[in-house]
Every structure is written in structure tokens, then in C-alpha cells.
Design an enzyme around this catalytic site. Structure first.
Site, mmCIF file in Angstrom:
data_model
loop_
_atom_site.group_PDB
_atom_site.id
_atom_site.type_symbol
_atom_site.label_atom_id
_atom_site.label_comp_id
_atom_site.label_asym_id
_atom_site.label_seq_id
_atom_site.Cartn_x
_atom_site.Cartn_y
_atom_site.Cartn_z
ATOM 1 C CB ALA A 131 42.238 19.652 35.010
ATOM 2 C CB SER A 134 46.219 28.771 40.640
ATOM 3 O OG SER A 134 46.772 28.872 39.426
ATOM 4 C CB VAL A 135 43.960 31.197 37.026
ATOM 5 C CG1 VAL A 135 43.167 32.231 36.301
ATOM 6 C CG2 VAL A 135 45.071 31.768 37.470
ATOM 7 C CD GLN A 137 36.055 24.498 37.860
ATOM 8 O OE1 GLN A 137 36.264 24.390 38.969
ATOM 9 N NE2 GLN A 137 34.522 24.228 37.934
ATOM 10 C CB VAL A 138 39.421 22.453 32.062
ATOM 11 C CG1 VAL A 138 39.309 21.793 30.587
ATOM 12 C CG2 VAL A 138 40.697 23.356 31.623
ATOM 13 C CG ASP A 287 52.278 28.363 34.069
ATOM 14 O OD1 ASP A 287 52.855 27.941 34.865
ATOM 15 O OD2 ASP A 287 50.799 28.381 34.195
#
Length: 522
Positions: A131, A134-135, A137-138, A287
Site C-alpha cells: 500500500a 501520503s506520508v 508506503q508499506v 486517523d
């Protein structure tokens, strides 16, 4: 005066919007009808319009503008009731489908942060992102011990982009407060400052890992929520390694339906989790968009991404609980009084008028399921009421309000029949009973008993010291009283002497004048 760097960023934002054809969408709105002729000044008008749907254009614009704009889109994506369907469906993609950065860049960041190669750190590492947001990725990976994990990597050079965008927001907020009276009531600059703190905290993945551990501890062995475990030896400021979880994204309604998910229970548990985090733990996941929430069938939540969390002061916590409970009990007078007592509205506000305004906003939505509530109309009426009574926005609560908006949006998607009020009211009543009832006060006393017992031997000395201090103070007071009596006597005596001196001087002056009169020569 706008700084050159901020001005350049503003120019870039306008260029990106024009590149994706958003100038056409903006000028088509009723608000800008009077200046539609400006479309002829746009290069897009002469070079040809993009054929992409408007939702795609908006999403791509937010992606190109960077993390702050993506965050904004993520928040909007949870409120499909407030947006046209085509736009809402595209904004959902911002939750975990933002264009990724290259795998080679991710590898360099991981190795630099860990001080070892990927092969030394992991038995397996998938270069294709699972995934991308915005900040960060994984990526998925497997430890040498055999555990399946995810590796979260911070985007390169993201701090500079965020700082420039926040600087631009500050400029807009200052201009708004200078030229728009409502912006001062909304405390625009303070809200931007609160947002800056929140998003900069998100750039430290060690802080995020600590947040995850704290919430995991709060919900240990819980049937409501599961938080994955952090692998601390491989976690750094720009890299976070945590247990991999498996679940269905909460926004994938079709998959949940096929898996026989209990939608009613999920909706109710979502509300319970929110109020538990806010009032029991005073530490909440802030969030909670669908990209961060998964479901373990049939009715248990799994949560990830703890970069943004919130907490309240004891005063705000109790005040909010009282407000919620008063709302649920339709006690609008109490709500009005608390707003005035807290200074959220001016002290000159008439309670009766404010009570009537609150009743007009809230009464139509009570005892109705989420599907029958127009939150667009509700928000409009709330803003109108706030403006009418000069209600001041509380920046420290903006994060909580955003989270509540997300929770309500999730509830609307999962189970539109949910009665939000009846679900939350029992929780708050129990919270008040536990916090404010006789048993709570007894527990508080018992908790302090060891401290009191420890101080017992000192009590005689403390009492003696207090008595001695009191006696000394009384002696000092008596001494000062005697001095005051003497001073008054001295002043009285001085006043008599002064009076005789003044009379004598006056007599002498009068005699001298008389002797100088014509015809009086002795």
C-alpha cells in the site's frame, strides 16, 4: 508580505490545478459564475481540455500537490453523504493507492536507517509496495525468525514539502484573520499551528510505534479491537516494522457482506471504541479513515497507522462528556450554560436564546438512524449558529471533531440504521458513574491511602509547625498594631504642632502687614 518560497509554492499549486483542468471545474460553480470569462485566460482553453472525469482530475491534483492535500482528500473520502458519488469514489483511492516511490529508494532508506543490508535484516522482502499513502508506503517482509511483518518506509524529502505547504497555510490564515472577521472567531492561525504539530509528529515513525504500543496495551485481550505488535529492534525514525495482520478493509462492503459480517455490531463497536479511547484511555487513534481499519470476521476491528493520535486535558474531557450527555438527554439549557461558562460563547449571551438555537439544530436529528440525517444540512445550521453567537473554535478539539466525523462516516457505510445517540448514551452514563459516583470517590481515597499513611508520622510535627507559625504571626500582628497606635499618636501630636506653627506664622505675617499699612507709624 508573502515570502518568495511561499509565493513559488502558490504558483506551483495554481499550475498543477490548471494542468489537471480544475480551473474549468471551479469556474463552473455558482460562486464563480461572475468571473467565468477568466476561462479564456487558461492555457487549457486553447490547448484542449482533458477528457478525464472530474473525480479523477481532483484525485490526481491532490496526489501531485503532496501529503497535506492527500490528507484533506482522505478526510473527505469518508463522507460520501457530502460529496457527489463520482468524486467520493475517486477520493477513496487516496487512502492507500497514492502513487508509490521506487523500491530502490525504499531499500536505500531502510539500509541507511538500520545500518545493515536488507538480507541481514529480513529473510524475505517484497519490493512491490502493499500500500502507498501520503506520508509513507508499506512493503511486506519475513523475519529470519519466520514472522510475517510489514515494513513502513517514510517518503523521501517529504519534510520539505510539508514545511512549505504549512507555511502557505499560515500565510492564508494570517490574511484571513486580517481581512475576514469570521476567521478570527475560527482562530485560523491556531488551527493551522495545531495541524502543523500533528502532521510533523507523523514524520517520526518511532513516535508512531510508541503510539501503537500504547493503544495495543489499552486494548489487550479486547474483543473489540486488535493492534499489531511492534518489532522494536528494526524500528527507526524513517522505518517501522510491525506484525502483519490479515483482514478485510472496512470500506469493502461487498467482501464483508460475502463473509457474513455482523454490520450492526460492527457499527456499534466502532462507536464504543471511539468513546472508550476518548474517555476511558484519553488516547485515541485520530486517523481512522477506511484505509487504516480492517475487519476480522464477523465483528472485530483491526487498526494500523498510528501517526496521528489525540488526547484531551482533564477539563476538556469532563466538559465534553457533560455536553454529550446533556445532548443525549435533550437538556439544551445545560448545554447553553456550559458553553457560556467555558467562554466558548461570550458571557453576554442570553442563555434562553442560545438554548433555543441549539434545540432548533439538534432536535430534528434525535432518535433518527444515520440514513435519515442530512449531515450537510446539519453542518450548515451549526455554522450559522456558531456565527450568530460568536462561538469561538477550540483548536485543541479539532482533531477530535475530525475523528468523530470519520467514525460517523464509517457507521453510515456499515449500518445506516445505527442510532448513534442510543449507542453512545449508556457508555457515557457508565463513565460518569465510574468517575463521579461514591464508589469512584472511595477508590480515589483508597488510592491515596498509602501516601496519606506515609505522611502520618509527620502530622504531629506539621501541626506543631503550623501552631508555631500561627503564634509568630499573631505576635507580629500585635507588634504591628502597637506600632500603628504609636504612629497615630505621633501623627496627632505632629498635627497639633503643625497647627500651632501655622497659626503662629499666620499671626506674624498678619502683624507685619498691619505695621506696613499707611498712617501706622509708631
Amino acid at each position: 508580505m508573502i515570502r518568495p518560497k511561499t509565493l513559488m509554492r502558490l504558483i506551483h499549486i495554481n499550475w498543477v490545478m490548471m494542468f489537471h483542468g480544475l480551473d474549468e471545474i471551479v469556474l463552473k460553480t455558482r460562486l464563480f459564475r461572475a468571473i467565468r470569462f477568466l476561462a479564456y485566460c487558461s492555457p487549457n482553453y486553447w490547448l484542449g481540455r482533458t477528457t478525464l472525469p472530474r473525480g479523477v482530475r481532483i484525485r490526481k491534483t491532490l496526489e501531485d500537490l503532496g501529503p497535506i492535500y492527500v490528507k484533506f482528500g482522505q478526510t473527505l473520502s469518508t463522507r460520501k453523504d457530502l460529496l457527489p458519488e463520482d468524486i467520493a469514489e475517486e477520493l477513496v483511492k487516496l487512502q492507500d493507492k497514492v502513487p508509490p516511490f521506487p523500491a530502490e529508494t525504499a531499500r536505500k532508506i531502510i539500509e541507511q536507517q538500520l545500518g545493515q543490508t536488507l538480507g541481514e535484516a529480513f529473510a524475505e522482502f517484497n519490493p512491490t509496495p502493499l500500500a502507498s499513502a501520503s506520508v509513507a508506503q508499506v512493503h511486506t517482509a519475513r523475519l529470519h525468525s519466520g514472522e510475517q511483518v510489514i515494513v513502513k518506509v517514510l517518503r523521501p524529502d517529504i519534510a520539505g514539502k510539508i514545511h512549505s505547504d504549512v507555511a502557505l497555510l499560515f500565510e492564508f490564515a494570517k490574511l484571513a484573520e486580517r481581512f475576514w472577521p469570521d476567521a478570527r472567531r475560527l482562530r485560523a492561525v491556531e488551527i493551522v499551528a495545531e495541524f502543523e504539530k500533528t502532521i510533523l509528529d507523523e514524520l517520526d515513525l518511532v513516535r508512531e510505534a510508541a503510539n501503537a504500543s500504547a493503544i495495543r496495551s489499552n486494548f489487550k485481550n479486547s474483543e473489540l479491537l486488535y493492534i499489531p505488535e511492534i518489532h522494536w529492534p528494526l524500528t527507526r525514525r524513517k522505518v517501522l516494522v510491525m506484525e502483519r495482520i490479515y483482514g478485510i478493509p472496512v470500506g469493502d462492503i461487498d467482501a464483508l457482506r460475502k463473509g457474513d459480517a455482523d454490520f450492526k455490531k460492527l457499527a456499534e463497536r466502532g462507536v464504543e471504541i471511539f468513546f472508550t479511547q476518548v474517555f476511558r484511555d484519553n488516547f485515541f487513534h485520530a486517523d481512522m479513515h477506511p484505509g487504516n481499519i480492517f475487519v476480522q470476521l464477523p465483528d472485530k476491528y483491526l487498526a494500523v497507522d498510528f501517526g496521528i493520535v489525540g488526547s484531551l486535558s482533564d477539563t476538556d474531557q469532563r466538559y465534553l462528556a457533560e455536553n454529550f450527555l446533556a445532548f443525549f438527554n435533550h437538556d439544551y439549557r445545560r448545554v447553553a450554560q456550559m458553553h457560556i461558562e467555558s467562554g466558548w460563547v461570550p458571557s453576554t449571551t442570553r442563555v434562553e436564546e442560545f438554548e433555543a438555537a441549539i434545540r432548533a439544530v439538534c432536535e430534528p436529528i434525535f432518535e433518527k438512524p444515520l440514513k435519515d440525517i442530512s449531515f450537510g444540512l446539519l453542518l450548515l445550521r451549526l455554522f450559522q449558529t456558531a456565527r450568530r453567537f460568536d462561538m469561538v473554535v477550540q483548536p485543541q478539539l479539532v482533531l477530535l471533531q475530525k475523528t468523530l466525523l470519520n467514525i460517523e462516516g464509517l457507521g453510515r457505510q456499515l449500518y445506516p440504521e445505527l442510532d448513534l445517540w442510543q449507542t453512545a448514551k449508556p457508555f457515557l452514563e457508565n463513565w460518569f458513574k465510574e468517575r463521579m459516583g461514591p464508589s469512584a470517590k472511595l477508590k480515589e481515597l483508597l488510592a491515596k491511602l498509602p501516601e496519606i499513611t506515609e505522611q502520618l508520622p509527620e502530622i504531629p510535627n506539621l501541626v506543631l509547625h503550623a501552631l508555631q507559625s500561627t503564634a509568630q504571626m499573631q505576635q507580629q500582628i500585635q507588634h504591628h498594631q502597637r506600632e500603628m497606635v504609636l504612629l497615630r499618636k505621633q501623627l496627632k501630636s505632629n498635627n497639633r504642632r503643625s497647627l500651632w506653627a501655622i497659626l503662629t506664622a499666620a499671626a506674624m505675617i498678619s502683624a507685619a502687614l498691619i505695621l506696613q499699612l499707611p498712617g501706622l507709624n509708631y
